[in-house]
Design an enzyme around this catalytic site. Structure first.
Site, mmCIF file in Angstrom:
data_model
loop_
_atom_site.group_PDB
_atom_site.id
_atom_site.type_symbol
_atom_site.label_atom_id
_atom_site.label_comp_id
_atom_site.label_asym_id
_atom_site.label_seq_id
_atom_site.Cartn_x
_atom_site.Cartn_y
_atom_site.Cartn_z
ATOM 1 N N ASP A 1 13.421 45.339 -96.923
ATOM 2 C CA ASP A 1 14.319 45.501 -97.927
ATOM 3 C C ASP A 1 13.948 45.350 -99.266
ATOM 4 O O ASP A 1 14.314 45.910 -100.378
ATOM 5 C CB ASP A 1 15.917 44.350 -97.599
ATOM 6 N N ARG B 1 15.488 18.620 -109.847
ATOM 7 C CA ARG B 1 16.635 18.338 -110.956
ATOM 8 C C ARG B 1 17.870 19.296 -110.613
ATOM 9 O O ARG B 1 17.719 20.280 -109.926
ATOM 10 C CB ARG B 1 16.220 18.774 -112.312
ATOM 11 N N SER C 1 23.527 35.455 -101.051
ATOM 12 C CA SER C 1 24.744 34.993 -101.365
ATOM 13 C C SER C 1 25.474 34.811 -100.059
ATOM 14 O O SER C 1 26.238 33.559 -100.007
ATOM 15 C CB SER C 1 25.687 35.969 -101.991
ATOM 16 N N SER D 1 23.912 33.794 -97.264
ATOM 17 C CA SER D 1 23.171 32.607 -96.893
ATOM 18 C C SER D 1 23.446 31.133 -97.647
ATOM 19 O O SER D 1 23.660 30.094 -97.008
ATOM 20 C CB SER D 1 21.568 32.603 -97.037
#
Length: 290
Positions: free
Chosen positions: A73, A157, A190, A192
């Site tokens: 892909d 972070r 998205s 996942s």
């Protein structure tokens, strides 16, 4: 009928699949041109056939009728920008693992013959315009077939950002980042991250938080006419990073904003088989009911 064959040399060793496709298409009456989808890395020793003429992809697309990509892909995503600019349809041959956007597998190359006679259909996929602004200055501009990802990168972070739709605040996200995806990209990162699966031919913008530190954080599906803005807090000393379709990251600083909306450009995917989107999900992803 001029067909450009663009093969990822890291996936298609010796360009064997591309050469087989070349024989099938030329036997059927098409004219073919061979290209690499990108410049190989310095020092890489590629297994390329000797005496094989290779042309430049951006040059050949200007007069091409079709583009066939051999790879995963990522190879299709890499080609989508240039193909959309030249309004050239793409057919993907999967040389990777999932290959969700590919129409054919490596063993199905004889099915390419009808392309020489224009026997195929086109499926249009929505794309996203992605602009990065620093104050009133445009510092980066791109177009995505799958998604734009704003993340904290590899630093341990917490990322902070606001998401707006047409300048109205939708949500504030504290976590690892956010994915703004097209329907095509809904089955990529998205999904996942917990986002919804959206039919790829529909038009919508999907906003999916990544590892949010809020119980109320949820993925959202917005109308295609919305302009989604991801705003970084002013004075924030933490750098975030924008990656479009998995490409090279753009560093974002406090006060920067990323504006994302439906593009006028579309990706045209060539379809030879009459397969349902849900059949593809079952084949590639193990199905929705398992």
């Amino acid at each position: 009928m001029k067909i450009v064959l663009s093969s990822n040399p890291y996936r298609d060793k010796g360009l064997r699949a591309a050469l087989e496709a070349k024989r099938v298409l030329e036997h059927a009456g098409a004219k073919t041109v061979m290209c690499l989808p990108f410049q190989p890395k310095k020092g890489d020793r590629l297994d390329l056939p000797r005496q094989l003429p290779l042309s430049q992809l951006d040059k050949e697309l200007a007069t091409a009728d079709l583009l066939i990509c051999f790879g995963g892909d990522g190879t299709i995503l890499h080609a989508a920008r240039d193909a959309a600019f030249h309004e050239v349809p793409i057919l993907g041959v999967n040389m990777g693992s999932v290959g969700f956007m590919a129409e054919l597998e490596r063993g199905e190359l004889p099915l390419l013959a009808p392309l020489a006679h224009g026997m195929y259909t086109i499926e249009e996929r929505m794309m996203l315009d992605v602009n990065v602004l620093r104050g009133d200055r445009l510092i980066s501009k791109d177009v995505a077939l799958n998604d734009a990802v704003i993340s904290k990168g590899s630093m341990a972070r917490v990322a902070e950002m606001e998401v707006l739709a047409d300048r109205v605040k939708v949500t504030a996200i504290t976590g690892d980042g956010v994915i703004i995806a097209s329907p095509t990209g809904s089955t990529a990162y998205s999904m996942s991250a917990g986002g919804p699966i959206v039919e790829p031919t529909s038009k919508s913008i999907i906003v999916t938080p990544v590892c949010a530190h809020q119980l109320a954080a949820r993925a959202m599906v917005l109308a295609p006419e919305r302009v989604v803005t991801v705003q970084l807090p002013r004075g924030n000393r933490k750098y975030l990073y924008l990656s479009v379709d998995g490409g090279k990251a753009v560093r974002l600083s406090g006060g920067d904003r990323v504006e994302i909306g439906c593009s006028q450009r579309v990706t045209q995917l060539v379809r030879l088989a009459d397969r349902s989107f849900y059949q593809i999900i079952n084949q590639k992803l193990g199905g929705l009911s398992q």
